[in-house]
Design a protein around this motif. Structure first.
Motif, PDB file in Angstrom:
ATOM      1  N   TYR A  37      33.230   4.499  15.212  1.00 30.11           N
ATOM      2  CA  TYR A  37      33.458   5.940  15.072  1.00 30.11           C
ATOM      3  C   TYR A  37      34.884   6.271  15.494  1.00 30.11           C
ATOM      4  N   ARG A  38      35.303   5.698  16.627  1.00 28.23           N
ATOM      5  CA  ARG A  38      36.663   5.914  17.126  1.00 28.23           C
ATOM      6  C   ARG A  38      37.686   5.425  16.100  1.00 28.23           C
ATOM      7  N   ASN A  39      37.407   4.270  15.495  1.00 27.41           N
ATOM      8  CA  ASN A  39      38.358   3.685  14.544  1.00 27.41           C
ATOM      9  C   ASN A  39      38.565   4.562  13.321  1.00 27.41           C
ATOM     10  N   ARG A  40      37.514   5.237  12.860  1.00 31.07           N
ATOM     11  CA  ARG A  40      37.670   6.092  11.678  1.00 31.07           C
ATOM     12  C   ARG A  40      38.583   7.276  11.990  1.00 31.07           C
ATOM     13  N   ILE A  41      38.578   7.742  13.233  1.00 26.45           N
ATOM     14  CA  ILE A  41      39.468   8.834  13.618  1.00 26.45           C
ATOM     15  C   ILE A  41      40.906   8.344  13.664  1.00 26.45           C
ATOM     16  N   ILE A  42      41.108   7.150  14.235  1.00 27.30           N
ATOM     17  CA  ILE A  42      42.457   6.574  14.283  1.00 27.30           C
ATOM     18  C   ILE A  42      43.015   6.429  12.868  1.00 27.30           C
ATOM     19  N   ALA A  43      42.197   5.915  11.959  1.00 29.69           N
ATOM     20  CA  ALA A  43      42.643   5.746  10.573  1.00 29.69           C
ATOM     21  C   ALA A  43      42.809   7.087   9.869  1.00 29.69           C
ATOM     22  N   GLY A  44      41.918   8.024  10.150  1.00 28.36           N
ATOM     23  CA  GLY A  44      41.933   9.302   9.443  1.00 28.36           C
ATOM     24  C   GLY A  44      43.044  10.236   9.857  1.00 28.36           C
ATOM     25  N   LEU A  45      43.511  10.125  11.089  1.00 26.83           N
ATOM     26  CA  LEU A  45      44.562  11.016  11.567  1.00 26.83           C
ATOM     27  C   LEU A  45      45.905  10.736  10.907  1.00 26.83           C
ATOM     28  N   ALA A  46      46.143   9.477  10.555  1.00 29.45           N
ATOM     29  CA  ALA A  46      47.491   9.044  10.203  1.00 29.45           C
ATOM     30  C   ALA A  46      47.698   8.847   8.711  1.00 29.45           C
ATOM     31  N   ALA A  47      48.965   8.932   8.317  1.00 25.60           N
ATOM     32  CA  ALA A  47      49.320   8.667   6.925  1.00 25.60           C
ATOM     33  C   ALA A  47      49.199   7.183   6.600  1.00 25.60           C
ATOM     34  N   GLY A  48      49.289   6.347   7.634  1.00 22.34           N
ATOM     35  CA  GLY A  48      49.162   4.915   7.427  1.00 22.34           C
ATOM     36  C   GLY A  48      48.816   4.209   8.716  1.00 22.34           C
ATOM     37  N   THR A  49      48.303   2.987   8.595  1.00 24.20           N
ATOM     38  CA  THR A  49      47.916   2.174   9.751  1.00 24.20           C
ATOM     39  C   THR A  49      48.671   0.853   9.712  1.00 24.20           C
ATOM     40  N   VAL A  50      49.277   0.503  10.841  1.00 22.04           N
ATOM     41  CA  VAL A  50      49.996  -0.755  10.994  1.00 22.04           C
ATOM     42  C   VAL A  50      49.166  -1.679  11.879  1.00 22.04           C
TER      43      VAL A  50
END
Length: 335
Positions: A181-194
């Motif tokens: 659940y936490r990971n989807r927020i991290i991914a959803g907040l940003a324009a991209g994930t590194v």
């Protein structure tokens, strides 16, 4: 809330909506329980950000599974900045930790807000590199729970100088199910994930997959084929992720998609929309659903029912515990 016009009316309608979906509504917390949580959030110096408010993060709001409420400590104005997520291995190499810290620092100097999950290793390095310019930590437990325990001081520093974000209520200890659940927020907040170092099966690759499903840019730092901690990143690059060697590479990859208009205030305050499905339409829609996820657009196309009717039936099924929502606007019957 869009359907019934207000929160009070929506709550009053929940039992009947769930009944039409063929199930029983889970227990609704009492007002006393709600007040205890609200008071605790205030005591902690935190605040709520509700979906539908103008201050709710614009990119996160695009997710079908966006949290209806976020609890935050710190400066919520940081959420108005362009964001990039940096994640990676907990048992990261010294070189990867240093590189993640430098990436975060350089991106912060360029005006980006760095988002990560406050885990050991790469996450902690990303926060350390961007604490002076702007960092946001999304945690798996309650806003008052430090995890991992050794990061308690870092978590408090982020709450004072950056932004701490939690979906779970105060006092909730993180469990294994909370991290996706936490990971989807991290991914959803940003324009991209590194991703900076990750094993082939890791939470960091889950975050990358979620970012891809959201239509966001996925980027990875290559590593030695001899290091198991680099295999996940090398796999991402082989599958099409953007190869990253510097902060400039990230800025170049994200600049065309970083500008997003904020939603208008009061997004859920529209007038009631009188849409109800008759028994025949509801049965036809349920027949089209199954265990395989189907795009909602395809459900509308095949059923011939108005979009509002389809969405209402899906809401009934979801409240009844009979519907699962997936990335990309897809739905399936539970089980």
């Amino acid at each position: 809330m869009r359907r019934f016009g207000s929160a009070v009316e929506a709550l009053a309608a929940l039992p009947d909506v769930a009944r039409r979906g063929g199930g029983e509504l889970p227990a609704i917390p009492s007002m006393a329980t709600i007040n205890v949580e609200v008071d605790r959030v205030a005591e902690l110096g935190a605040r709520y950000i509700f979906r539908g408010e103008a201050r709710y993060p614009a990119l996160l709001d695009q997710l079908d599974t966006a949290p209806p409420v976020l609890t935050v400590r710190g400066d919520p104005a940081l959420l108005e900045r362009p964001m990039v997520s940096i994640v990676g291995a907990r048992n990261a190499s010294g070189a990867a930790v240093r590189f993640a810290r430098l990436l975060a620092h350089d991106l912060g100097e360029a005006g980006w807000l760095i988002v990560s999950g406050l885990a050991r290793g790469i996450d902690t390095a990303a926060h350390a590199g961007s604490i002076a310019t702007g960092t946001a930590a999304v945690i798996a437990g309650g806003i008052d729970v430090a995890y991992p325990p050794e990061n308690a001081a870092v978590q408090e520093d982020i709450a004072e100088r950056g932004l701490l974000i939690a979906e779970q209520p105060p006092g909730v200890e993180p469990r294994a199910r909370h991290f996706p659940y936490r990971n989807r927020i991290i991914a959803g907040l940003a324009a991209g994930t590194v991703v900076v170092e990750a094993a082939p099966k890791s939470g960091s690759l889950i975050t990358a997959r979620l970012a891809a499903e959201c239509g966001r840019e996925v980027m990875a730092v290559p590593g030695s084929p001899l290091d198991p901690r680099a295999q996940g990143c090398n796999l991402l690059i082989r599958e099409g992720a953007t190869l990253i060697q510097s902060a400039a590479d990230i800025v170049e990859a994200l600049s065309p998609i970083s500008g997003v208009a904020m939603p208008a205030a009061g997004g859920f305050a529209s007038a009631p929309v009188p849409v109800e499905a008759d028994g025949q339409t509801r049965a036809a829609l349920i027949d089209l659903l199954g265990p395989v996820a189907l795009p909602i657009d395809e459900l509308i196309r095949q059923s011939g029912a108005p979009a509002g009717i389809v969405q209402m039936v899906l809401l009934e099924l979801e409240l009844a515990g009979r519907l699962d929502r997936h990335a990309g606007g897809r739905v399936s019957l539970t089980g």
